[in-house]
Design a protein around this motif. Structure first.
Motif, PDB file in Angstrom:
ATOM      1  N   LEU A  15      18.284  14.509  34.691  1.00  0.00           N
ATOM      2  CA  LEU A  15      19.645  13.969  34.601  1.00  0.00           C
ATOM      3  C   LEU A  15      19.863  12.754  35.499  1.00  0.00           C
ATOM      4  CD1 LEU A  15      21.793  17.246  34.464  1.00  0.00           C
ATOM      5  CD2 LEU A  15      21.035  15.790  32.588  1.00  0.00           C
ATOM      6  N   TYR A  16      18.880  12.405  36.327  1.00  0.00           N
ATOM      7  CA  TYR A  16      19.056  11.213  37.149  1.00  0.00           C
ATOM      8  C   TYR A  16      19.341   9.988  36.273  1.00  0.00           C
ATOM      9  CZ  TYR A  16      17.280  13.465  41.414  1.00  0.00           C
ATOM     10  OH  TYR A  16      17.105  14.271  42.509  1.00  0.00           O
ATOM     11  N   ASN A  17      20.398   9.259  36.622  1.00  0.00           N
ATOM     12  CA  ASN A  17      20.743   7.990  35.964  1.00  0.00           C
ATOM     13  C   ASN A  17      20.974   8.164  34.459  1.00  0.00           C
ATOM     14  OD1 ASN A  17      20.104   6.656  38.538  1.00  0.00           O
ATOM     15  ND2 ASN A  17      17.989   7.116  37.980  1.00  0.00           N
ATOM     16  N   ILE A  18      21.476   9.313  34.068  1.00  0.00           N
ATOM     17  CA  ILE A  18      21.671   9.594  32.651  1.00  0.00           C
ATOM     18  C   ILE A  18      22.715   8.666  32.035  1.00  0.00           C
ATOM     19  CG2 ILE A  18      23.449  11.370  32.972  1.00  0.00           C
ATOM     20  CD1 ILE A  18      22.086  12.954  30.730  1.00  0.00           C
ATOM     21  N   ALA A  19      23.601   8.110  32.859  1.00  0.00           N
ATOM     22  CA  ALA A  19      24.615   7.193  32.332  1.00  0.00           C
ATOM     23  C   ALA A  19      23.995   5.932  31.745  1.00  0.00           C
ATOM     24  CB  ALA A  19      25.608   6.817  33.436  1.00  0.00           C
ATOM     25  N   ASP A  20      22.775   5.606  32.154  1.00  0.00           N
ATOM     26  CA  ASP A  20      22.106   4.405  31.646  1.00  0.00           C
ATOM     27  C   ASP A  20      21.366   4.641  30.330  1.00  0.00           C
ATOM     28  OD1 ASP A  20      22.884   2.999  33.915  1.00  0.00           O
ATOM     29  OD2 ASP A  20      21.083   3.573  35.030  1.00  0.00           O
ATOM     30  N   ARG A  21      21.251   5.887  29.910  1.00  0.00           N
ATOM     31  CA  ARG A  21      20.498   6.202  28.704  1.00  0.00           C
ATOM     32  C   ARG A  21      21.350   6.026  27.459  1.00  0.00           C
ATOM     33  NH1 ARG A  21      17.943   6.015  32.432  1.00  0.00           N
ATOM     34  NH2 ARG A  21      17.514   4.081  31.362  1.00  0.00           N
ATOM     35  N   LYS A  22      20.710   5.732  26.347  1.00  0.00           N
ATOM     36  CA  LYS A  22      21.387   5.540  25.064  1.00  0.00           C
ATOM     37  C   LYS A  22      21.074   6.654  24.072  1.00  0.00           C
ATOM     38  CE  LYS A  22      22.902   1.616  26.588  1.00  0.00           C
ATOM     39  NZ  LYS A  22      24.310   1.503  27.052  1.00  0.00           N
ATOM     40  N   ILE A  23      20.006   7.384  24.342  1.00  0.00           N
ATOM     41  CA  ILE A  23      19.588   8.460  23.456  1.00  0.00           C
ATOM     42  C   ILE A  23      19.003   9.559  24.326  1.00  0.00           C
ATOM     43  CG2 ILE A  23      17.257   7.560  23.035  1.00  0.00           C
ATOM     44  CD1 ILE A  23      17.685   8.377  20.071  1.00  0.00           C
ATOM     45  N   PHE A  24      19.151  10.825  23.916  1.00  0.00           N
ATOM     46  CA  PHE A  24      18.933  11.925  24.842  1.00  0.00           C
ATOM     47  C   PHE A  24      18.024  13.004  24.268  1.00  0.00           C
ATOM     48  CE2 PHE A  24      22.883   9.781  25.508  1.00  0.00           C
ATOM     49  CZ  PHE A  24      22.908   9.544  26.872  1.00  0.00           C
ATOM     50  N   PHE A  25      17.422  13.773  25.180  1.00  0.00           N
ATOM     51  CA  PHE A  25      16.410  14.792  24.917  1.00  0.00           C
ATOM     52  C   PHE A  25      15.076  14.119  24.632  1.00  0.00           C
ATOM     53  CE2 PHE A  25      20.253  17.284  23.675  1.00  0.00           C
ATOM     54  CZ  PHE A  25      20.151  18.258  24.631  1.00  0.00           C
ATOM     55  N   TRP A  26      14.011  14.893  24.828  1.00  0.00           N
ATOM     56  CA  TRP A  26      12.662  14.361  24.632  1.00  0.00           C
ATOM     57  C   TRP A  26      12.443  13.859  23.218  1.00  0.00           C
ATOM     58  CZ3 TRP A  26       8.970  13.356  28.163  1.00  0.00           C
ATOM     59  CH2 TRP A  26       9.072  13.945  29.430  1.00  0.00           C
ATOM     60  N   ASP A  27      13.133  14.479  22.244  1.00  0.00           N
ATOM     61  CA  ASP A  27      12.965  14.055  20.852  1.00  0.00           C
ATOM     62  C   ASP A  27      14.092  13.159  20.362  1.00  0.00           C
ATOM     63  OD1 ASP A  27      15.024  15.874  20.669  1.00  0.00           O
ATOM     64  OD2 ASP A  27      13.923  17.330  19.453  1.00  0.00           O
ATOM     65  N   GLY A  28      15.043  12.818  21.247  1.00  0.00           N
ATOM     66  CA  GLY A  28      16.107  11.893  20.888  1.00  0.00           C
ATOM     67  C   GLY A  28      17.118  12.444  19.903  1.00  0.00           C
ATOM     68  N   ARG A  29      17.367  13.741  19.942  1.00  0.00           N
ATOM     69  CA  ARG A  29      18.253  14.328  18.937  1.00  0.00           C
ATOM     70  C   ARG A  29      19.737  14.175  19.250  1.00  0.00           C
ATOM     71  NH1 ARG A  29      15.848  18.529  21.743  1.00  0.00           N
ATOM     72  NH2 ARG A  29      17.217  20.106  22.697  1.00  0.00           N
ATOM     73  N   ALA A  30      20.076  13.658  20.409  1.00  0.00           N
ATOM     74  CA  ALA A  30      21.484  13.433  20.763  1.00  0.00           C
ATOM     75  C   ALA A  30      21.703  11.958  21.063  1.00  0.00           C
ATOM     76  CB  ALA A  30      21.879  14.279  21.977  1.00  0.00           C
ATOM     77  N   ASN A  31      22.854  11.452  20.642  1.00  0.00           N
ATOM     78  CA  ASN A  31      23.149  10.022  20.780  1.00  0.00           C
ATOM     79  C   ASN A  31      24.233   9.716  21.803  1.00  0.00           C
ATOM     80  OD1 ASN A  31      21.343   8.937  18.699  1.00  0.00           O
ATOM     81  ND2 ASN A  31      22.620  10.098  17.274  1.00  0.00           N
ATOM     82  N   SER A  32      24.694  10.709  22.527  1.00  0.00           N
ATOM     83  CA  SER A  32      25.670  10.481  23.585  1.00  0.00           C
ATOM     84  C   SER A  32      25.522  11.582  24.621  1.00  0.00           C
ATOM     85  CB  SER A  32      27.100  10.498  23.027  1.00  0.00           C
ATOM     86  OG  SER A  32      27.462  11.803  22.597  1.00  0.00           O
ATOM     87  N   ILE A  33      26.048  11.334  25.823  1.00  0.00           N
ATOM     88  CA  ILE A  33      25.991  12.362  26.862  1.00  0.00           C
ATOM     89  C   ILE A  33      26.787  13.584  26.428  1.00  0.00           C
ATOM     90  CG2 ILE A  33      26.570  12.912  29.250  1.00  0.00           C
ATOM     91  CD1 ILE A  33      26.071  10.071  29.999  1.00  0.00           C
ATOM     92  N   GLU A  34      27.910  13.337  25.742  1.00  0.00           N
ATOM     93  CA  GLU A  34      28.729  14.449  25.274  1.00  0.00           C
ATOM     94  C   GLU A  34      27.965  15.310  24.264  1.00  0.00           C
ATOM     95  OE1 GLU A  34      31.345  11.474  27.074  1.00  0.00           O
ATOM     96  OE2 GLU A  34      29.709  11.356  25.633  1.00  0.00           O
ATOM     97  N   GLU A  35      27.285  14.660  23.335  1.00  0.00           N
ATOM     98  CA  GLU A  35      26.504  15.400  22.355  1.00  0.00           C
ATOM     99  C   GLU A  35      25.372  16.153  23.035  1.00  0.00           C
ATOM    100  OE1 GLU A  35      23.933  14.575  18.248  1.00  0.00           O
ATOM    101  OE2 GLU A  35      25.020  12.929  19.224  1.00  0.00           O
ATOM    102  N   GLN A  36      24.772  15.526  24.042  1.00  0.00           N
ATOM    103  CA  GLN A  36      23.705  16.161  24.801  1.00  0.00           C
ATOM    104  C   GLN A  36      24.214  17.413  25.510  1.00  0.00           C
ATOM    105  OE1 GLN A  36      22.465  17.158  28.723  1.00  0.00           O
ATOM    106  NE2 GLN A  36      23.975  15.554  28.458  1.00  0.00           N
ATOM    107  N   ALA A  37      25.440  17.364  26.023  1.00  0.00           N
ATOM    108  CA  ALA A  37      25.974  18.497  26.788  1.00  0.00           C
ATOM    109  C   ALA A  37      26.113  19.748  25.929  1.00  0.00           C
ATOM    110  CB  ALA A  37      27.322  18.120  27.401  1.00  0.00           C
ATOM    111  N   LEU A  38      26.310  19.550  24.633  1.00  0.00           N
ATOM    112  CA  LEU A  38      26.433  20.692  23.739  1.00  0.00           C
ATOM    113  C   LEU A  38      25.122  21.478  23.630  1.00  0.00           C
ATOM    114  CD1 LEU A  38      28.497  19.254  20.750  1.00  0.00           C
ATOM    115  CD2 LEU A  38      29.159  21.171  22.220  1.00  0.00           C
ATOM    116  N   GLY A  39      24.011  20.779  23.770  1.00  0.00           N
ATOM    117  CA  GLY A  39      22.717  21.413  23.570  1.00  0.00           C
ATOM    118  C   GLY A  39      22.483  22.632  24.445  1.00  0.00           C
ATOM    119  N   PRO A  40      22.490  22.482  25.788  1.00  0.00           N
ATOM    120  CA  PRO A  40      22.242  23.636  26.652  1.00  0.00           C
ATOM    121  C   PRO A  40      23.292  24.735  26.501  1.00  0.00           C
ATOM    122  CG  PRO A  40      21.989  21.590  27.868  1.00  0.00           C
ATOM    123  CD  PRO A  40      22.602  21.231  26.550  1.00  0.00           C
TER     124      PRO A  40
END
Length: 249
Positions: free
Chosen positions: A1-26
């Protein structure tokens, strides 16, 4: 999660396109929190201490999934790396790195080819690569980015991780199977093209993964691999190895 605000796509496979969408995963994953979003707001509403916090944040005590996700994402955007000794070195404080670490930085940028994928302030190209660790048709198999795109060219591709705070983020790689930096550098040194398919194999099995062409045998000596490891360790927050008397306070 370090510097996650700088990322544009999330998870190792890129299945989330926003931090909000990423938060739903866990929250909803069966092997993590396994929480039903139908239950979550009701469960939090039963905890008296949350009402004033939601009131302060949203001017409303009603708890909803949308507010929960927005709050989680707002917090995650505050998680940032602390300056490393490499940062101080780049700022002109040259005695923050040892000669071996400086040599490792040089190799990282040149013979080691690390900067092909690890560059910028967070040392990642934010792209996806197959580095030869797909375990295709074996135990630990993971098809990576292909599971999202269904593009055969994406089999075994995973997101390039940031190298900041490396000593804080072990174990490494998409499957967490590696806990030794020297071993990882040795893996890259090999070039990782041992399991590439022949043209005949690829024709029969379009999903057979091909290691990224950026990966090449490096022919690094033992001294050179140790120097790269020393540099990588210096990328962690400034609390590491800052007790040397020659480091400024």
């Amino acid at each position: 999660l370090y510097n996650i605000a700088d990322r544009k796509i999330f998870f190792w496979d890129g299945r989330a396109n926003s931090i909000e969408e990423q938060a739903l995963g866990p929250l909803t994953a069966h092997n993590e929190m396994a929480m039903s979003l139908d239950i979550l707001p009701k469960r939090l509403s039963k905890i008296e201490g949350y009402a004033p916090l939601f009131k302060a944040a949203y001017n409303d005590t009603v708890i909803t999934n949308n507010k929960i996700i927005k709050a989680l994402a707002a917090f995650q955007r505050t998680i940032k790396s602390q300056p490393s000794r490499v940062d101080y070195f780049i700022d002109g404080k040259y005695n923050y790195l040892t000669d071996q670490e400086i040599y490792g930085l040089h190799l990282f940028r040149t013979k080691g080819r690390c900067m092909n994928c690890h560059f910028g302030k967070d040392l990642t190209d934010d792209s996806f690569h197959n580095i030869g660790l797909t375990y295709y048709k074996r135990f630990y198999e993971d098809l990576g980015r292909y599971n999202v795109t269904k593009n055969p060219d994406d089999v075994g591709k995973f997101k390039t991780p940031s190298l900041r705070d490396l000593l804080n983020t072990r174990p490494w790689m998409h499957n967490g199977l590696f806990d030794d930096l020297q071993g990882i550098v040795n893996i890259y040194n090999s070039g990782m093209h041992m399991i590439d398919p022949s043209s005949e194999q690829k024709q029969v099995d379009p999903l057979y993964p091909i290691t990224d062409s950026l990966m090449k045998p490096l022919k690094l000596s033992r001294e050179e691999t140790k120097a790269i490891v020393a540099f990588l360790e210096a990328l962690s927050g400034s609390r590491y190895k800052m007790d040397r008397p020659d480091f400024p306070r």
